[in-house]
Motif scaffolding. Structure first.
Motif, PDB file in Angstrom:
ATOM      1  N   ARG A 175       0.855  -1.225   0.000  1.00 31.45           N
ATOM      2  CA  ARG A 175       0.000   0.000   0.000  1.00 31.45           C
ATOM      3  C   ARG A 175       0.874   1.252   0.000  1.00 31.45           C
ATOM      4  NH1 ARG A 175      -3.189  -3.126   3.492  1.00 31.45           N
ATOM      5  NH2 ARG A 175      -2.288  -2.203   5.353  1.00 31.45           N
ATOM      6  N   TRP A 176       1.929   1.244   0.822  1.00 24.78           N
ATOM      7  CA  TRP A 176       2.831   2.411   0.899  1.00 24.78           C
ATOM      8  C   TRP A 176       3.462   2.657  -0.464  1.00 24.78           C
ATOM      9  CZ3 TRP A 176       7.658   4.132  -0.063  1.00 24.78           C
ATOM     10  CH2 TRP A 176       8.080   5.292   0.604  1.00 24.78           C
ATOM     11  N   HIS A 177       3.902   1.598  -1.100  1.00 26.82           N
ATOM     12  CA  HIS A 177       4.533   1.730  -2.422  1.00 26.82           C
ATOM     13  C   HIS A 177       3.562   2.383  -3.406  1.00 26.82           C
ATOM     14  CE1 HIS A 177       6.464   0.724  -6.203  1.00 26.82           C
ATOM     15  NE2 HIS A 177       5.322   0.167  -6.580  1.00 26.82           N
ATOM     16  N   ARG A 178       2.330   1.913  -3.419  1.00 28.63           N
ATOM     17  CA  ARG A 178       1.349   2.470  -4.365  1.00 28.63           C
ATOM     18  C   ARG A 178       1.103   3.953  -4.075  1.00 28.63           C
ATOM     19  NH1 ARG A 178      -2.099  -2.878  -4.442  1.00 28.63           N
ATOM     20  NH2 ARG A 178      -1.691  -3.531  -6.577  1.00 28.63           N
ATOM     21  N   GLU A 179       1.063   4.286  -2.803  1.00 24.11           N
ATOM     22  CA  GLU A 179       0.782   5.683  -2.428  1.00 24.11           C
ATOM     23  C   GLU A 179       1.982   6.601  -2.636  1.00 24.11           C
ATOM     24  OE1 GLU A 179      -0.434   5.245   1.614  1.00 24.11           O
ATOM     25  OE2 GLU A 179      -2.289   4.200   1.056  1.00 24.11           O
ATOM     26  N   HIS A 180       3.169   6.046  -2.774  1.00 23.42           N
ATOM     27  CA  HIS A 180       4.388   6.855  -2.921  1.00 23.42           C
ATOM     28  C   HIS A 180       5.094   6.514  -4.226  1.00 23.42           C
ATOM     29  CE1 HIS A 180       3.489   6.943   1.377  1.00 23.42           C
ATOM     30  NE2 HIS A 180       4.054   8.138   1.377  1.00 23.42           N
ATOM     31  N   ASN A 181       4.334   6.447  -5.266  1.00 21.69           N
ATOM     32  CA  ASN A 181       4.907   6.070  -6.564  1.00 21.69           C
ATOM     33  C   ASN A 181       4.278   6.921  -7.654  1.00 21.69           C
ATOM     34  OD1 ASN A 181       6.587   4.607  -8.219  1.00 21.69           O
ATOM     35  ND2 ASN A 181       5.158   2.906  -8.481  1.00 21.69           N
ATOM     36  N   GLY A 182       4.044   8.188  -7.312  1.00 22.46           N
ATOM     37  CA  GLY A 182       3.248   9.014  -8.199  1.00 22.46           C
ATOM     38  C   GLY A 182       4.030   9.678  -9.326  1.00 22.46           C
ATOM     39  N   THR A 183       5.313   9.958  -9.089  1.00 25.13           N
ATOM     40  CA  THR A 183       6.019  10.787 -10.072  1.00 25.13           C
ATOM     41  C   THR A 183       6.762   9.930 -11.088  1.00 25.13           C
ATOM     42  OG1 THR A 183       7.820  10.871  -8.493  1.00 25.13           O
ATOM     43  CG2 THR A 183       6.359  12.779  -8.560  1.00 25.13           C
ATOM     44  N   ALA A 184       6.744  10.374 -12.341  1.00 26.55           N
ATOM     45  CA  ALA A 184       7.417   9.621 -13.403  1.00 26.55           C
ATOM     46  C   ALA A 184       8.932   9.740 -13.245  1.00 26.55           C
ATOM     47  CB  ALA A 184       6.981  10.176 -14.757  1.00 26.55           C
ATOM     48  N   PRO A 185       9.733   8.734 -13.574  1.00 27.58           N
ATOM     49  CA  PRO A 185       9.252   7.421 -13.984  1.00 27.58           C
ATOM     50  C   PRO A 185       8.788   6.601 -12.782  1.00 27.58           C
ATOM     51  CG  PRO A 185      11.646   7.438 -13.904  1.00 27.58           C
ATOM     52  CD  PRO A 185      11.202   8.816 -13.543  1.00 27.58           C
ATOM     53  N   ASN A 221      19.449 -19.323  -5.793  1.00 28.56           N
ATOM     54  CA  ASN A 221      18.408 -19.495  -6.807  1.00 28.56           C
ATOM     55  C   ASN A 221      17.107 -18.961  -6.242  1.00 28.56           C
ATOM     56  OD1 ASN A 221      19.953 -20.714  -8.779  1.00 28.56           O
ATOM     57  ND2 ASN A 221      19.824 -22.705  -7.740  1.00 28.56           N
ATOM     58  N   CYS A 222      16.577 -17.958  -6.915  1.00 26.00           N
ATOM     59  CA  CYS A 222      15.415 -17.260  -6.349  1.00 26.00           C
ATOM     60  C   CYS A 222      14.230 -17.272  -7.295  1.00 26.00           C
ATOM     61  CB  CYS A 222      15.773 -15.795  -6.065  1.00 26.00           C
ATOM     62  SG  CYS A 222      16.879 -15.600  -4.675  1.00 26.00           S
ATOM     63  N   ALA A 223      13.071 -17.178  -6.705  1.00 28.04           N
ATOM     64  CA  ALA A 223      11.851 -16.881  -7.449  1.00 28.04           C
ATOM     65  C   ALA A 223      11.703 -15.367  -7.477  1.00 28.04           C
ATOM     66  CB  ALA A 223      10.658 -17.520  -6.752  1.00 28.04           C
ATOM     67  N   ILE A 224      11.311 -14.842  -8.638  1.00 23.75           N
ATOM     68  CA  ILE A 224      11.067 -13.392  -8.746  1.00 23.75           C
ATOM     69  C   ILE A 224       9.561 -13.167  -8.651  1.00 23.75           C
ATOM     70  CG2 ILE A 224      11.452 -11.310 -10.124  1.00 23.75           C
ATOM     71  CD1 ILE A 224      13.418 -12.895 -11.810  1.00 23.75           C
ATOM     72  N   TYR A 225       9.202 -12.160  -7.892  1.00 20.60           N
ATOM     73  CA  TYR A 225       7.792 -11.756  -7.787  1.00 20.60           C
ATOM     74  C   TYR A 225       7.671 -10.292  -8.177  1.00 20.60           C
ATOM     75  CZ  TYR A 225       6.693 -16.104  -5.401  1.00 20.60           C
ATOM     76  OH  TYR A 225       6.501 -17.432  -5.110  1.00 20.60           O
ATOM     77  N   GLU A 226       6.529  -9.966  -8.742  1.00 13.28           N
ATOM     78  CA  GLU A 226       6.275  -8.563  -9.135  1.00 13.28           C
ATOM     79  C   GLU A 226       4.860  -8.184  -8.767  1.00 13.28           C
ATOM     80  OE1 GLU A 226       7.082  -7.068 -13.103  1.00 13.28           O
ATOM     81  OE2 GLU A 226       8.760  -8.480 -13.238  1.00 13.28           O
ATOM     82  N   LEU A 227       4.698  -6.911  -8.488  1.00  7.56           N
ATOM     83  CA  LEU A 227       3.343  -6.399  -8.292  1.00  7.56           C
ATOM     84  C   LEU A 227       2.769  -6.099  -9.677  1.00  7.56           C
ATOM     85  CD1 LEU A 227       1.375  -5.541  -6.007  1.00  7.56           C
ATOM     86  CD2 LEU A 227       2.233  -3.217  -6.299  1.00  7.56           C
ATOM     87  N   PRO A 228       1.670  -6.754 -10.055  1.00  6.79           N
ATOM     88  CA  PRO A 228       1.159  -6.539 -11.407  1.00  6.79           C
ATOM     89  C   PRO A 228       0.570  -5.142 -11.581  1.00  6.79           C
ATOM     90  CG  PRO A 228      -0.175  -8.167 -10.213  1.00  6.79           C
ATOM     91  CD  PRO A 228       0.903  -7.711  -9.286  1.00  6.79           C
ATOM     92  N   GLY A 229       0.550  -4.706 -12.841  1.00  6.83           N
ATOM     93  CA  GLY A 229      -0.085  -3.415 -13.132  1.00  6.83           C
ATOM     94  C   GLY A 229       0.813  -2.230 -12.866  1.00  6.83           C
ATOM     95  N   GLU A 230       2.131  -2.451 -12.644  1.00  9.02           N
ATOM     96  CA  GLU A 230       3.050  -1.359 -12.377  1.00  9.02           C
ATOM     97  C   GLU A 230       4.151  -1.384 -13.432  1.00  9.02           C
ATOM     98  OE1 GLU A 230       3.622   0.131  -8.733  1.00  9.02           O
ATOM     99  OE2 GLU A 230       1.481  -0.111  -8.737  1.00  9.02           O
ATOM    100  N   PRO A 231       4.728  -0.303 -13.865  1.00 11.67           N
ATOM    101  CA  PRO A 231       4.310   1.039 -13.479  1.00 11.67           C
ATOM    102  C   PRO A 231       3.100   1.460 -14.323  1.00 11.67           C
ATOM    103  CG  PRO A 231       6.358   1.102 -14.733  1.00 11.67           C
ATOM    104  CD  PRO A 231       5.971  -0.322 -14.600  1.00 11.67           C
TER     105      PRO A 231
END
Ligand SMILES: CC(C)(COP(=O)(O)OP(=O)(O)OC[C@H]1O[C@@H](n2cnc3c(N)ncnc32)[C@H](O)[C@@H]1OP(=O)(O)O)[C@@H](O)C(=O)NCCC(=O)NCCS
Length: 231
Positions: A175-185, A221-231
């Motif tokens: 939630r914090w990331h979404r709220e603090h990710n407003g400016t491009a890029p 060896n890692c699994a990568i996860y991403e938040l969909p719909g970003e940027p």
């Protein structure tokens, strides 16, 4: 400012910041440069004696709250947090999938804490201190920088595992990331979890990140996860 008369300062009266501030150490704060470590402030040419008293105030460096959840508070760090961070990072089981995959020395934790303080000052986000309602350290959690992406990460004190703490934090950080990710890029939110670190992978899935592939990360060896719909 006559040092002989001023030190040790009567901080309770001068800081005026309420009872909580007693837990935090006294520092000299330069109005131009912000908080200064006492020895370096005193060793400047002429000490403080020849300087305008208006340039300096005596205060306390405090942790600043970044976000709160039902049970937890994430704050910035202060230098005095080194002992508890070093203790967290000294446990082999806790560190198995974190950073270099081994327990770390106090010196390594000192460097890490310095990087947290620097990142907070430079860009306003880092891995933060996680505390319970009584202010005790529960772990650390937040974001590392990864190119132009944010990398979600968390490490919880071992005696607190299995109580939903990491899930609570990860969801709040998304939630914090979404709220603090407003400016491009805009930044992507990524996470890496060692393939066999199943609790961490479950935490990421519950925070709405999706599995996107594999990569070697910090020699694991890692699994990568991403938040969909970003940027
Ligand atoms: C990984 C870690 C953060 C999890 O913290 P936690 O507070 O115990 O996690 P939570 O209690 O919120 O959730 C753990 C989830 O994993 C699940 N889980 C636990 N063991 C599991 C296993 N062997 N297989 C699959 N799922 C498992 C739990 O059931 C829970 O899911 P649920 O809520 O659906 O039941 C914690 O163990 C830790 O700090 N480990 C050391 C540092 C670390 O590995 N950090 C992550 C680096 S990527």
């Amino acid at each position: 400012m006559r040092l002989g008369r001023q030190f040790p300062p009567r901080l309770g009266k001068q800081s005026g910041e309420g009872r909580d501030c007693r837990r935090f150490p006294a520092v000299l704060i330069s109005r131009q440069r912000g908080p200064q470590r006492l020895p370096s402030a005193l060793s400047r040419r002429g000490g403080l004696r020849n300087r305008s008293p208006g340039r300096w105030i005596i205060g306390r460096v405090q942790r600043r709250t970044v976000l709160s959840t039902q049970r937890l508070t994430l704050t910035t760090w202060i230098e005095e947090d080194l002992g508890e961070l070093a203790l967290l990072h000294s446990d082999p089981e806790t560190m198995r999938y974190v950073r270099l995959g081994r327990p770390e020395s106090r010196e390594e934790s000192r460097d890490l804490l310095a990087s947290y303080l620097r990142e907070q000052a430079d860009r306003g986000w880092t891995k933060w201190r996680v505390a319970d309602q009584r202010g005790r350290l529960v772990g650390r959690a937040g974001f590392g920088g990864h190119g132009r992406d944010r990398e979600l990460g968390y490490t919880i004190r071992r005696d607190m595992w299995g109580q939903g703490v990491a899930s609570e934090i990860a969801q709040a950080l998304v939630r914090w990331h979404r709220e603090h990710n407003g400016t491009a890029p805009r930044m992507r939110l990524l996470a890496y979890a060692a393939l066999e670190n199943l609790p961490s992978r479950r935490v990421l899935e519950k925070a709405d990140l999706v599995f996107t592939g594999h990569a070697e990360h910090n020699g694991m060896n890692c699994a990568i996860y991403e938040l969909p719909g970003e940027p």
